[in-house]
Design an enzyme around this catalytic site. Structure first.
Site, PDB file in Angstrom:
ATOM      1  N   GLU A 162       0.801  -1.221   0.000  1.00  0.00           N
ATOM      2  CA  GLU A 162       0.000   0.000   0.000  1.00  0.00           C
ATOM      3  C   GLU A 162       0.844   1.285   0.000  1.00  0.00           C
ATOM      4  O   GLU A 162       0.371   2.335   0.430  1.00  0.00           O
ATOM      5  CB  GLU A 162      -0.940   0.014   1.211  1.00  0.00           C
ATOM      6  CG  GLU A 162      -1.945  -1.130   1.215  1.00  0.00           C
ATOM      7  CD  GLU A 162      -3.039  -0.868   2.221  1.00  0.00           C
ATOM      8  OE1 GLU A 162      -4.175  -0.598   1.808  1.00  0.00           O
ATOM      9  OE2 GLU A 162      -2.735  -0.933   3.439  1.00  0.00           O
ATOM     10  N   HIS A 166      -0.480   5.744   7.768  1.00  0.00           N
ATOM     11  CA  HIS A 166      -1.657   4.899   7.498  1.00  0.00           C
ATOM     12  C   HIS A 166      -1.785   3.927   8.661  1.00  0.00           C
ATOM     13  O   HIS A 166      -0.865   3.153   8.937  1.00  0.00           O
ATOM     14  CB  HIS A 166      -1.509   4.125   6.201  1.00  0.00           C
ATOM     15  CG  HIS A 166      -2.509   3.016   6.077  1.00  0.00           C
ATOM     16  ND1 HIS A 166      -3.861   3.246   5.997  1.00  0.00           N
ATOM     17  CD2 HIS A 166      -2.367   1.659   6.072  1.00  0.00           C
ATOM     18  CE1 HIS A 166      -4.511   2.090   5.924  1.00  0.00           C
ATOM     19  NE2 HIS A 166      -3.620   1.116   5.974  1.00  0.00           N
ATOM     20  N   HIS A 185      -4.443   1.393  11.433  1.00  0.00           N
ATOM     21  CA  HIS A 185      -5.697   0.706  11.762  1.00  0.00           C
ATOM     22  C   HIS A 185      -6.082   1.113  13.183  1.00  0.00           C
ATOM     23  O   HIS A 185      -6.488   0.288  13.995  1.00  0.00           O
ATOM     24  CB  HIS A 185      -5.521  -0.808  11.632  1.00  0.00           C
ATOM     25  CG  HIS A 185      -4.995  -1.228  10.298  1.00  0.00           C
ATOM     26  ND1 HIS A 185      -4.099  -2.260  10.135  1.00  0.00           N
ATOM     27  CD2 HIS A 185      -5.219  -0.724   9.054  1.00  0.00           C
ATOM     28  CE1 HIS A 185      -3.820  -2.375   8.841  1.00  0.00           C
ATOM     29  NE2 HIS A 185      -4.486  -1.463   8.174  1.00  0.00           N
ATOM     30  N   HIS A 206     -11.363  -0.259   7.228  1.00  0.00           N
ATOM     31  CA  HIS A 206      -9.930  -0.445   7.063  1.00  0.00           C
ATOM     32  C   HIS A 206      -9.116   0.332   8.104  1.00  0.00           C
ATOM     33  O   HIS A 206      -8.376  -0.271   8.861  1.00  0.00           O
ATOM     34  CB  HIS A 206      -9.549  -0.027   5.638  1.00  0.00           C
ATOM     35  CG  HIS A 206      -8.131  -0.322   5.257  1.00  0.00           C
ATOM     36  ND1 HIS A 206      -7.641  -0.206   3.993  1.00  0.00           N
ATOM     37  CD2 HIS A 206      -7.086  -0.712   6.012  1.00  0.00           C
ATOM     38  CE1 HIS A 206      -6.354  -0.524   3.972  1.00  0.00           C
ATOM     39  NE2 HIS A 206      -5.999  -0.834   5.181  1.00  0.00           N
TER      40      HIS A 206
END
Lengths: 245, 245, 245, 245
Positions: free
Chosen positions: D83, D102, D104, D173
């Site tokens: 990603e 990024h 979670h 996500h």
């Protein structure tokens, strides 16, 4: 350093299951009464499980080799887990399963006693999208049990409830998680607990189990085909255990 | 390494109660103001309790031997817990009890001030199924107290509320847990806190205290007859304390 | 080893405030942006506060002596907390106050932005029963501020909101806690955060802020007259810091 | 010891991103699958990101230099994050952005799947007041994806959803956070998780997302113009990592 059992030696499998015990305690999935096993790489009719003890302090010398009926393969004087039938009967019913966790995963228990189905909140929890069956022991042997899987017949009932899924909740007791490797079953157990927490929070924010966008069937299928070995997490967790040991 | 007091020496009992203090702090059950005691193995009319201090740092030399009226058996210049009457009066009323915990167990307090009864969510919390009475100090001495058990009369009232159960909530204050061994009372205290959390979560998921499958009366009875010594957890917790000491 | 400032030396006060910084970080009350001060034992018109820095790493050499206008008593080149006026103006308005905490205590913030008043759930949180006023900065200087107490005028407004209470919430910002000693203000800050959590849990269990038995007016009064110095907790927390240092 | 990249050397940037990985794991924002990057101080068309691995154990030697298409600048045999297009496309679209996370982030995920918009509860979370757009991958490529940002086209879609904001939720996500420095993006990521928790708690207390006083538009604007570099927190977190290393 991966949890794959199909190409792993007997000793590596034993090391994996020892590590799995420690990781699951540190991550809050196992208390003093859960267990994790791995199928023998040499004989699919055998598996490795600790003697009856708290998982936090399991070492290689505590691991016992059992057959699918839960009998020790070698003479054994130490006490065994009463509920070893969970493992044996799942290995018997599910040739694809190489590792099994039975936990009292705390946030999972409330879902097992409520009417709200557990559903996957995010991509890492996609394996939950296969469906999360509930084992209600009253349906198997009626009311008045102590909820423990005390024999092979109860183990078979639980394996039947599990079916071909990755997870089965046990009402008033905990959950069973299965995987193709120790890494996968440990990862699934950790993210099952996480999904329970996040779904509960989504319900809190939304004022109930509505207006929540769970993964769709199509997303679940795509994720299931591609993702979910949890090898990266497993590697990091093993390093963490080595450092803290 | 077990918490049984009936066959344990005086020194082992003292060691047990020291360990119990530390375990309950680490597990979030005791803050700086709770306490745990054990009945003397030599004289059922005496018990061991720390001098007035925070449980985190209790050592064997801090343990005082008291009679059931809360008087020190040996000359004592150190300050004693104001609420030692909790212990003495429960030992007097309950010959079966060998160990007592008074806690401000955080998630238990909200149940003590709400109208929702605490009920057992899982098999390890089966002891809660005996019922969880509430001690409302206003019923004993009217409104306007500081909620502390400052004398034997209040201790007797609390023991009466407890009755033959394992747990009694104290409204606006905390809870009392009793057991047949230090291991059992520590285990019950830890799982009481857990049950409170899980029941609250089940209520959150279900949108209220309905549509939740608690343990049935028959299950509670079966579990009570067979399970719940918490020896396996106690052993693991003691090892953890030894390692971290 | 107690937190009393009235009989403590200047150096002891500085040591207390250093310890208080560390304890409040470890207990989750202070993040990187809160602060704690103590009034000088030599001059009621002065107080000790760290230079502008995160509380986790404050040492004695970081403590600055300020007057009630927030000016350093000795020449000072280091950056000072922008919000030191919180402390100065409270010391000016409240001769009984010897120590002040300004925190972003996490579970307290949600109460500051909701319409549900914080009320005491248990005896250790009795000090909350005095009432918990809310400082709404929009009432002081209108909408569009950055919510910080940037000058003496705002400090005076906040001190006015606090009045004669132990705690004042700051809407969209945090809270101020005051005490007669460092031990007391630290204890109150820790138990304020706890009360917020437990009251929120009682609301969850009860399905709203009803059917909850808070401490009564009479109980609050009795407790206020007798209890709440938090010396036992302070002593244990200091020992914990010493061990972990 | 600050996280500013504009005046930092290449080596300092790499050290910053290593530290950022560790801090975000310790603060519960990154699990084994998130990542953080920093733009190169020498070439705005390049950025530094770890090879594909769990963030907990990233070291300087694991950092790879990539161009905005996600191609390694130097020959590279190690596996890269699938990603990485998240980072490249955001750097391309947002010249002001020097660092990207990024995650979670656990409590953020429930907001991404609910209909309740995330709004700032306190002054330190003012950056959330810019608005928190949601990236719904079904809108970009239809139902049935695995939710991963697997190519530049998806990266562009995500960057478009982000627009000129500090945060973008990814449904099912996680989230993306951006900043002008590593310190700022790490701080924003930590306080984004905190805001999610506190807003959820405010909803719990208030019985829904009403009667809650969020920051006003005017407050958000004032805060945005003045505050939010998170340098003080960054400095403390770096010291904590150094001590624990």
């Amino acid at each position: 350093m991966n949890g794959s059992t199909t190409r792993r030696t007997r000793q590596q499998c034993i090391d994996d299951v020892v590590k799995g015990n420690h990781i699951l305690v540190r991550r809050g999935v196992l208390d003093s009464y859960g267990h994790i096993s791995v199928r023998s790489p040499d004989d699919p009719g055998r598996f490795f499980l600790a003697r009856a003890m708290a998982p936090a302090t399991v070492e290689a010398g505590d691991i016992v080799e059992l057959d699918l009926d839960g009998n020790p393969v070698h003479p054994e004087s130490r006490k065994l887990y009463l509920e070893r039938f969970i493992h044996g009967e799942i290995y018997r019913a599910r040739p694809d399963v190489q590792a099994v966790v039975h936990s009292h995963s705390p946030t999972v228990i409330p879902f097992g006693i409520s009417k709200v189905p557990m559903r996957p909140v995010c991509q890492l929890c996609g394996f939950i999208g296969q469906g999360v069956p509930l084992f209600e022991i009253r349906d198997a042997i009626g009311d008045g049990s102590d909820l423990l899987i005390r024999d092979g017949a109860l183990g078979k009932s639980l394996a039947q409830s599990l079916g071909d899924k990755a997870v089965c909740l046990q009402r008033g007791h905990g959950a069973v998680t299965v995987g193709g490797t120790v890494a996968q079953v440990v990862g699934r157990s950790v993210y099952l607990e996480l999904n329970a927490r996040l779904q509960m929070q989504a319900i809190t924010i939304s004022g109930g189990d509505h207006d929540i966008t769970y993964l769709s069937e199509a997303e679940i299928e795509t994720i299931g085909a591609k993702l979910g070995d949890f090898e990266r997490a497993w590697e990091a967790w093993c390093l963490e255990e080595d450092e803290l040991a």
